[in-house]
Structure formats: C-alpha cells, structure tokens
Design a protein around this motif. Structure first.
Motif: not given
Lengths: 113, 116
Positions: A80-94
C-alpha cells in the motif's frame, strides 16, 4: 569479491501498489540491513536480518516488511505505497556481528506517484 | 528518543582549508563508525572507533571518539576537491534495555563542498 547488489535500481510505482526490492550481500556476509534515505530524514534504519531471522526493526509501519533466505539474500516489501515512501532504499551487509562495518549496495530509487 | 546528532549540516570550504564535523549522542555508544557518501553514490565505510578516547588517522583524516563515548569528530586537513560528499557518523547505542539497542543509528550527515 563482488559487492552488494540491489535490484531493481530504479522503480516507479503508484499509490496503493506494493513493491519488492532485492538485495544480494557480499559472499560470506550473513547480516543484511535495510535503510531508507530521504533528504529530510537522512538514513533511517528499517530492519536487520541474520541467518534468516529479523534481529532488529526500526520505527516504520507494518507496511514495511522483509525476509532473508538461506543464501543470505534478502528482500524487502512495501505494501500500500504512499507518496512519502519515495526514497532511496539501501541494503547493507556485514560479516557476522552487527558491530562490523556495513557494506552498502548502490540502492533502489523508488518513486511513488 | 535516542538519536545521534551531527553538526554542521553543511560546510563550504576553499580547497586547502581544514574541515571538521561533530557527532553527539544522547546516550553512550558501544562504537562509532564513519561513512562517506559521494553525490549520487552510496555510503562507504571509512573507519570504526571502539575505545574511549580513541584517535585514528587515515592520511589527512583524523577520527576521535570521546572519553565518555558519547561524541566523535572527523577532521580533514587541507581539503581537496576529492573530499566532496556527505560524511555520516553512525553508532550502536550501548543500552541493552533500550529500544534502540542493536540498531545502527546514523547522524544526519554533514555535506561538504570544496571550492577549487
């Protein structure tokens, strides 16, 4: 050694839709974390997975979920996406522990219209 | 809530000038990490500090961890145009009973621009 990969790199969705983002960690890394980056809020922690178990969760609504597979690859889902979900989604591993440095992928740029 | 504050938000310098960004936490940090994000890129790990009062150097970069493990700084000597980017501090809050335990908390970042 290959770095963290994320797919897709760019995504445009409309409000109400759902989206699944994928992350492949560096080989041998078992911890995968997800972050949301926006100009206004900076880098916000979403969740962390280790050995297919969610170890920590940030302060995001239940529309944000994730999972990790036995090969350490991870996916995150936003329903249920909202306008405010617009972003850069970063994944990080360690490597193993949460105290190790994080290796970030290039991110998925999500635009919700 | 518990958070990590970073100042300044922006810093404009002439090439050759020094630059410092400061990071402060409302609670003790078990460790502090620093990352650099170039424009259009993703955060890249620079260094981790663990011990109280620790100081580490990487060429022109000097990192410090405060005695109380609540603050940290990054100092760049004689900036170059290649130093342009956003510098983030990030820490694991050392509070086993707190809701933020185990979550890597990032500061807002300092955006550095260097004028040649």
């Amino acid at each position: 050694k290959a770095g963290v990969t994320q797919t897709p790199r760019y995504l445009i969705k409309t409000r109400g839709q759902q989206v699944t983002l994928s992350c492949s960690p560096i080989s041998g890394h078992r911890s995968v974390s997800w972050y949301q980056q926006t100009p206004g809020q900076g880098l916000q922690f979403l969740f962390e997975y280790f050995s297919e178990t969610q170890r920590n969760k940030g302060n995001f609504p239940g529309r944000f979920s994730g999972r990790q597979f036995s090969n350490s690859r991870s996916e995150m889902n936003v329903s249920t996406l909202e306008l405010g979900d617009s972003a850069l989604y970063l994944c990080a591993s360690s490597w193993v522990s949460r105290t190790y440095e994080q290796y970030f992928g290039p991110g998925t740029r999500l635009t919700v219209t | 809530g518990q958070q990590v504050m970073q100042i300044p938000q922006y810093q404009h310098v002439q090439e050759g000038e020094d630059f410092t960004t400061y990071c402060n936490s409302s609670t003790t940090l078990s460790n502090i990490q620093w990352y650099k994000q170039r424009p259009g890129g993703h955060p890249v790990f620079l260094i981790q500090l663990v011990k109280s009062g620790e100081v580490k150097k990487q060429k022109r970069l000097t990192f410090q961890f405060g005695e109380a493990k609540k603050n940290s700084s990054l100092h760049i000597t004689a900036t170059q145009t290649t130093d342009v980017g956003t510098y983030f501090c990030a820490g694991y809050l050392d509070n086993a009973g707190g809701t933020s335990y185990g979550k890597l908390t990032f500061g807002q970042g300092t955006i550095l621009t260097v004028h040649p």
